[in-house]
Design a protein around this motif. Structure first.
Motif, mmCIF file in Angstrom:
data_model
loop_
_atom_site.group_PDB
_atom_site.id
_atom_site.type_symbol
_atom_site.label_atom_id
_atom_site.label_comp_id
_atom_site.label_asym_id
_atom_site.label_seq_id
_atom_site.Cartn_x
_atom_site.Cartn_y
_atom_site.Cartn_z
ATOM 1 N N LEU A 196 0.838 -1.204 0.000
ATOM 2 C CA LEU A 196 0.000 0.000 0.000
ATOM 3 C C LEU A 196 0.871 1.251 0.000
ATOM 4 N N ASP A 197 0.469 2.253 -0.771
ATOM 5 C CA ASP A 197 1.173 3.527 -0.865
ATOM 6 C C ASP A 197 0.864 4.343 0.390
ATOM 7 N N LEU A 198 1.880 4.574 1.232
ATOM 8 C CA LEU A 198 1.669 5.249 2.515
ATOM 9 C C LEU A 198 1.241 6.700 2.353
ATOM 10 N N ALA A 199 1.803 7.412 1.385
ATOM 11 C CA ALA A 199 1.418 8.813 1.168
ATOM 12 C C ALA A 199 -0.036 8.902 0.705
ATOM 13 N N GLN A 200 -0.425 8.020 -0.216
ATOM 14 C CA GLN A 200 -1.809 8.024 -0.708
ATOM 15 C C GLN A 200 -2.774 7.675 0.420
ATOM 16 N N MET A 201 -2.374 6.744 1.292
ATOM 17 C CA MET A 201 -3.206 6.368 2.430
ATOM 18 C C MET A 201 -3.434 7.584 3.343
ATOM 19 N N GLN A 202 -2.368 8.321 3.639
ATOM 20 C CA GLN A 202 -2.488 9.511 4.488
ATOM 21 C C GLN A 202 -3.324 10.597 3.814
ATOM 22 N N GLN A 203 -3.166 10.767 2.501
ATOM 23 C CA GLN A 203 -3.958 11.757 1.763
ATOM 24 C C GLN A 203 -5.437 11.404 1.801
ATOM 25 N N THR A 204 -5.756 10.132 1.634
ATOM 26 C CA THR A 204 -7.154 9.691 1.664
ATOM 27 C C THR A 204 -7.764 9.937 3.041
ATOM 28 N N ILE A 205 -7.039 9.546 4.085
ATOM 29 C CA ILE A 205 -7.538 9.750 5.444
ATOM 30 C C ILE A 205 -7.720 11.232 5.732
ATOM 31 N N GLY A 206 -6.750 12.055 5.331
ATOM 32 C CA GLY A 206 -6.850 13.501 5.528
ATOM 33 C C GLY A 206 -8.035 14.103 4.802
ATOM 34 N N ALA A 207 -8.255 13.659 3.563
ATOM 35 C CA ALA A 207 -9.382 14.181 2.778
ATOM 36 C C ALA A 207 -10.718 13.829 3.433
ATOM 37 N N ILE A 208 -10.844 12.615 3.934
ATOM 38 C CA ILE A 208 -12.091 12.198 4.600
ATOM 39 C C ILE A 208 -12.277 12.966 5.901
ATOM 40 N N GLN A 209 -11.196 13.227 6.634
ATOM 41 C CA GLN A 209 -11.310 14.021 7.863
ATOM 42 C C GLN A 209 -11.802 15.431 7.557
ATOM 43 N N GLN A 210 -11.371 15.984 6.437
ATOM 44 C CA GLN A 210 -11.800 17.322 6.038
ATOM 45 C C GLN A 210 -13.232 17.341 5.507
ATOM 46 N N ASP A 211 -13.630 16.267 4.823
ATOM 47 C CA ASP A 211 -14.964 16.182 4.216
ATOM 48 C C ASP A 211 -15.473 14.747 4.308
ATOM 49 N N PRO A 212 -16.204 14.402 5.396
ATOM 50 C CA PRO A 212 -16.694 13.035 5.572
ATOM 51 C C PRO A 212 -17.594 12.545 4.441
ATOM 52 N N GLY A 213 -18.161 13.423 3.647
ATOM 53 C CA GLY A 213 -18.994 13.011 2.515
ATOM 54 C C GLY A 213 -18.231 12.229 1.472
ATOM 55 N N ILE A 214 -16.910 12.385 1.446
ATOM 56 C CA ILE A 214 -16.070 11.637 0.510
ATOM 57 C C ILE A 214 -16.137 10.140 0.801
ATOM 58 N N ALA A 215 -16.441 9.790 2.047
ATOM 59 C CA ALA A 215 -16.426 8.382 2.461
ATOM 60 C C ALA A 215 -17.681 7.613 2.061
ATOM 61 N N LEU A 216 -18.681 8.275 1.515
ATOM 62 C CA LEU A 216 -19.936 7.602 1.160
ATOM 63 C C LEU A 216 -19.836 6.962 -0.226
ATOM 64 N N PHE A 217 -20.059 5.654 -0.271
ATOM 65 C CA PHE A 217 -19.986 4.897 -1.521
ATOM 66 C C PHE A 217 -21.285 4.142 -1.759
ATOM 67 N N GLU A 218 -21.615 3.907 -3.022
ATOM 68 C CA GLU A 218 -22.722 3.035 -3.411
ATOM 69 C C GLU A 218 -22.165 2.064 -4.451
ATOM 70 N N PHE A 219 -22.047 0.793 -4.056
ATOM 71 C CA PHE A 219 -21.576 -0.232 -4.986
ATOM 72 C C PHE A 219 -22.788 -0.897 -5.622
ATOM 73 N N ARG A 220 -22.618 -1.423 -6.829
ATOM 74 C CA ARG A 220 -23.747 -1.957 -7.594
ATOM 75 C C ARG A 220 -23.388 -3.282 -8.253
ATOM 76 N N ALA A 221 -24.371 -4.119 -8.388
ATOM 77 C CA ALA A 221 -24.220 -5.367 -9.136
ATOM 78 C C ALA A 221 -25.502 -5.574 -9.943
ATOM 79 N N ARG A 222 -25.366 -6.158 -11.095
ATOM 80 C CA ARG A 222 -26.520 -6.498 -11.929
ATOM 81 C C ARG A 222 -26.455 -8.001 -12.172
ATOM 82 N N ASN A 223 -27.611 -8.643 -12.223
ATOM 83 C CA ASN A 223 -27.636 -10.088 -12.352
ATOM 84 C C ASN A 223 -28.668 -10.483 -13.389
ATOM 85 N N GLN A 224 -28.333 -11.504 -14.184
ATOM 86 C CA GLN A 224 -29.246 -12.021 -15.203
ATOM 87 C C GLN A 224 -29.324 -13.534 -15.065
#
Length: 193
Positions: free
Chosen positions: A12-40
């Motif tokens: 794991l890239d340590l700088a990217q990890m710290q940047q991601t954590i910092g960004a979420i601390q500044q704006d918790p809305g960044i942490a909201l995800f919606e994953f999707r799957a489609r099935n047939q």
């Protein structure tokens, strides 16, 4: 230690990890995800899921050129032809992957270097629940056991704490361990003439 070791830990890239954590601390809305799957449905117990797009970090993600495809099937003893792993086996796969990734993520954050990590999962299920043969039998797994084989640069106490923490913070494990509302709605009805 090489310069590469100072930039990454456990892949794991340590700088990217710290940047991601910092960004979420500044704006918790960044942490909201919606994953999707489609099935047939294909035929019998065979169906195919595709996974491509998702919403995360306040935007639709279009980084995937093509969808991932997963064929769900059943073994012959459950009326299938081994077209693919069955859905409860895929659940074990998802659980193993999530617990593994969560362990690696939090080991990295704690400064722990992992040398080896492998898991074995066993899920016990009585299909009488699925087949509605006995109302006393749960529909789905009655228990799941994860055996983790891990070698890391830390004490046994730190390792036990890490594994316990990962179990409690793995999204898939947490989803399986607590009630999560799931709705199923019919979108449209098509009647053949």
């Amino acid at each position: 230690m090489t310069n590469h070791d100072n930039l990454t830990r456990n892949g794991l890239d340590l700088a990217q990890m710290q940047q991601t954590i910092g960004a979420i601390q500044q704006d918790p809305g960044i942490a909201l995800f919606e994953f999707r799957a489609r099935n047939q449905w294909i035929n019998g117990g065979e169906n195919r899921s595709t996974i491509k797009d998702f919403y995360g970090a306040k935007a639709e993600d279009n980084s995937r050129d093509k969808a991932f495809e997963f064929t769900n099937g059943e073994p012959p003893v459950l009326l299938g032809n081994n077209e693919g792993a069955n859905p409860v086996e895929f659940l074990l796969h998802a659980l193993a992957g999530c617990v593994t990734t969560t362990t690696v993520l939090h080991a990295t954050a704690r400064g722990i270097k992992i040398h080896k990590l492998a898991t074995e999962l066993k899920g016990k299920i009585d299909v009488q629940g699925l087949l509605a043969m006995d109302d006393r039998v749960p529909v789905g797994y009655e228990s799941i056991q994860i055996r983790m084989h891990i070698e890391a640069d830390c004490s046994d106490e730190e390792l036990d704490d890490l594994i316990s923490f990962a179990r409690d913070h793995s999204p898939v494990c947490n989803t399986v361990c607590r009630p999560v509302p799931v709705s199923v709605e019919r979108v449209r009805r098509v009647v053949a003439a």
